[in-house]
Design a protein around this motif. Sequence first.
Motif, mmCIF file in Angstrom:
data_model
loop_
_atom_site.group_PDB
_atom_site.id
_atom_site.type_symbol
_atom_site.label_atom_id
_atom_site.label_comp_id
_atom_site.label_asym_id
_atom_site.label_seq_id
_atom_site.Cartn_x
_atom_site.Cartn_y
_atom_site.Cartn_z
ATOM 1 N N ARG A 1 36.958 50.889 44.225
ATOM 2 C CA ARG A 1 35.960 51.998 44.262
ATOM 3 C C ARG A 1 34.961 51.859 43.221
ATOM 4 N NH1 ARG A 1 39.193 57.353 45.605
ATOM 5 N NH2 ARG A 1 37.055 58.134 45.397
ATOM 6 N N VAL A 2 34.843 51.229 42.038
ATOM 7 C CA VAL A 2 34.102 51.172 41.067
ATOM 8 C C VAL A 2 32.900 49.922 41.352
ATOM 9 C CG1 VAL A 2 35.288 52.375 39.733
ATOM 10 C CG2 VAL A 2 35.407 49.896 39.474
ATOM 11 N N ASP A 3 31.667 50.193 40.699
ATOM 12 C CA ASP A 3 30.696 49.253 40.780
ATOM 13 C C ASP A 3 31.130 48.171 39.563
ATOM 14 O OD1 ASP A 3 28.908 50.580 42.908
ATOM 15 O OD2 ASP A 3 28.673 51.828 41.293
ATOM 16 N N ILE A 4 31.461 48.648 38.598
ATOM 17 C CA ILE A 4 31.707 47.889 37.217
ATOM 18 C C ILE A 4 33.048 47.903 36.794
ATOM 19 C CG2 ILE A 4 30.680 47.415 34.708
ATOM 20 C CD1 ILE A 4 28.187 48.806 35.665
ATOM 21 N N ALA A 5 33.743 46.841 36.370
ATOM 22 C CA ALA A 5 34.930 46.787 35.818
ATOM 23 C C ALA A 5 34.683 46.211 34.294
ATOM 24 C CB ALA A 5 36.068 46.118 36.571
ATOM 25 N N PHE A 6 35.234 47.035 33.218
ATOM 26 C CA PHE A 6 35.319 46.302 31.891
ATOM 27 C C PHE A 6 36.735 46.058 31.665
ATOM 28 C CE2 PHE A 6 31.810 49.523 31.840
ATOM 29 C CZ PHE A 6 30.606 48.979 31.038
ATOM 30 N N VAL A 7 36.983 45.128 31.279
ATOM 31 C CA VAL A 7 38.282 44.651 30.809
ATOM 32 C C VAL A 7 38.190 43.802 29.847
ATOM 33 C CG1 VAL A 7 39.514 44.985 33.007
ATOM 34 C CG2 VAL A 7 38.338 42.923 32.794
ATOM 35 N N ASN A 8 39.329 43.658 29.021
ATOM 36 C CA ASN A 8 39.018 42.485 27.747
ATOM 37 C C ASN A 8 39.908 41.320 28.362
ATOM 38 O OD1 ASN A 8 41.963 42.551 27.159
ATOM 39 N ND2 ASN A 8 41.659 44.242 25.580
ATOM 40 N N ASP A 9 39.499 40.251 27.452
ATOM 41 C CA ASP A 9 39.849 38.737 28.144
ATOM 42 C C ASP A 9 41.484 38.868 28.438
ATOM 43 O OD1 ASP A 9 40.265 39.265 25.266
ATOM 44 O OD2 ASP A 9 39.462 37.161 24.661
ATOM 45 N N ALA A 10 42.384 39.432 27.464
ATOM 46 C CA ALA A 10 43.786 39.530 27.602
ATOM 47 C C ALA A 10 44.094 40.251 28.770
ATOM 48 C CB ALA A 10 44.508 40.044 26.450
ATOM 49 N N GLU A 11 43.331 41.275 28.917
ATOM 50 C CA GLU A 11 43.855 42.060 30.482
ATOM 51 C C GLU A 11 43.280 41.580 31.644
ATOM 52 O OE1 GLU A 11 42.590 46.287 27.674
ATOM 53 O OE2 GLU A 11 41.196 45.592 29.157
ATOM 54 N N ALA A 12 42.063 40.827 31.505
ATOM 55 C CA ALA A 12 41.626 40.190 32.721
ATOM 56 C C ALA A 12 42.870 38.955 33.012
ATOM 57 C CB ALA A 12 40.521 39.389 32.528
ATOM 58 N N ARG A 13 43.313 38.495 32.011
ATOM 59 C CA ARG A 13 44.384 37.326 32.529
ATOM 60 C C ARG A 13 45.668 38.073 32.723
ATOM 61 N NH1 ARG A 13 42.365 34.902 27.231
ATOM 62 N NH2 ARG A 13 41.217 33.162 27.948
ATOM 63 N N GLN A 14 46.197 39.309 32.413
ATOM 64 C CA GLN A 14 47.248 39.676 32.747
ATOM 65 C C GLN A 14 47.174 40.315 34.087
ATOM 66 O OE1 GLN A 14 48.063 43.513 30.346
ATOM 67 N NE2 GLN A 14 50.130 43.992 31.417
ATOM 68 N N LEU A 15 46.010 40.955 34.740
ATOM 69 C CA LEU A 15 45.685 41.627 35.613
ATOM 70 C C LEU A 15 45.865 40.492 36.930
ATOM 71 C CD1 LEU A 15 44.977 44.250 37.250
ATOM 72 C CD2 LEU A 15 42.463 43.541 36.403
ATOM 73 N N THR A 16 45.308 39.151 36.832
ATOM 74 C CA THR A 16 44.988 38.293 37.757
ATOM 75 C C THR A 16 45.991 37.046 37.591
ATOM 76 O OG1 THR A 16 43.540 37.069 36.519
ATOM 77 C CG2 THR A 16 42.552 38.846 37.707
ATOM 78 N N GLY A 17 46.826 37.003 36.420
ATOM 79 C CA GLY A 17 47.550 35.623 36.259
ATOM 80 C C GLY A 17 46.753 34.476 36.125
ATOM 81 N N GLU A 18 45.406 34.632 35.985
ATOM 82 C CA GLU A 18 44.592 33.450 35.710
ATOM 83 C C GLU A 18 44.209 33.037 34.317
ATOM 84 O OE1 GLU A 18 43.287 31.016 36.962
ATOM 85 O OE2 GLU A 18 43.504 31.367 39.023
ATOM 86 N N VAL A 19 44.488 32.173 33.643
ATOM 87 C CA VAL A 19 44.355 31.945 32.282
ATOM 88 C C VAL A 19 42.813 31.870 32.028
ATOM 89 C CG1 VAL A 19 44.895 30.315 30.311
ATOM 90 C CG2 VAL A 19 46.522 31.049 31.972
ATOM 91 N N ASN A 20 42.113 31.108 32.969
ATOM 92 C CA ASN A 20 40.649 30.706 32.887
ATOM 93 C C ASN A 20 39.811 32.028 32.927
ATOM 94 O OD1 ASN A 20 38.027 30.075 34.463
ATOM 95 N ND2 ASN A 20 38.400 28.060 33.295
ATOM 96 N N ILE A 21 39.187 32.464 32.172
ATOM 97 C CA ILE A 21 38.378 33.673 32.340
ATOM 98 C C ILE A 21 37.380 33.858 33.448
ATOM 99 C CG2 ILE A 21 36.477 35.333 31.119
ATOM 100 C CD1 ILE A 21 39.565 35.697 30.178
#
Length: 310
Positions: free
Chosen positions: A170-190
């Motif tokens: 429901r949001v326009d912008i997501a702010f996440v840090n690199d470690a959180e982006a990896r944790q959230l998606t399981g993707e190592v590549n940013i």
Amino acid sequence: MVVPDARESVLIVGSVALDTVETPAGRVERALGGAAVYSSVAASFFAPARGVGVVGAAFPRQHLEFLAGRGVDIRGIKIVDGKTFHWAGSYEGDMNQANTLATELNVFQSFAPDLPEDYKDSKYVFLANIDPALQLDVLDHVRNPKLTACDTMNFWISSKPDELKKVLARVDIAFVNDAEARQLTGEVNITKAATEIRKLGPRYVIIKKGEHGSLMYCDSDYCFSAASYPLTEVVDPTGAGDSFAGGCMGYMASVDDFTEANLRRAIVYGSTLASFNVQGFSLSKFREITRADVENRYREFQKIAFFDGA
Ligand code: AMP
């Protein structure tokens, strides 16, 4: 201190905290902190903020007075029986990662936001780090926002992934840090991780990379890369991400004109605020600086990023 030329204000929900923090530069006990506090004070350099949160009965009143003095509307910050949210963390080495030693939600466990009526017409909404169920609740009560953004952290990614995905949808912008982006998606590549997060809903994903700057991903075929300010001494990185996002959203509210060029400027303003914040414990640096200091450092950012592509 209300910024006279701001077009809109930013509604901000998130933690209002007492933080115990240890870094190689020293230690503070139960100092003012919390995602909503850092982000609303950062936003207040550009636009008035409207805070939503909760504190315990013994929360020092001078902290609330400080927020009010910064132009933060504190009517949405409730004082209830019980203890204020307390976070304890430490940083070592390059200080890019916080080690959480304690997360005591206390009064946040049973908090139900009750927005003052005029808050519901806020056009800019920043869902700072807190239980995604509370972020959703606030979003449900805002009538017709122009720009919404969220932040989160590892604690909520692991404990409330489904609620968090509803927020992201429901949001326009997501702010996440690199470690959180990896944790959230399981993707190592940013870049792949950012693409996966964009599939969950947000048009813009802004990945914060601590001392290595930030990257914005969007649906045009490019992204934006912002440097972080090269400081010779970092005292306490707590709240850097919140200051970044708060500064970014505050700037967007102040110009009230959504363009990608303004979003890029907002990201550099966010980086500017984050760079000041890490120069002291708690909000000490924000208490010292003025809008003129912010503008001076913003111009230094322009100089260090200048690139002649001819
Ligand atoms: P940052 O360094 O920008 O990621 O944010 C640090 C701030 O987040 C601190 O002031 C903490 O009080 C707050 N914080 C830490 N853990 C949580 C949590 N689980 N939920 C909400 N806020 C938190």
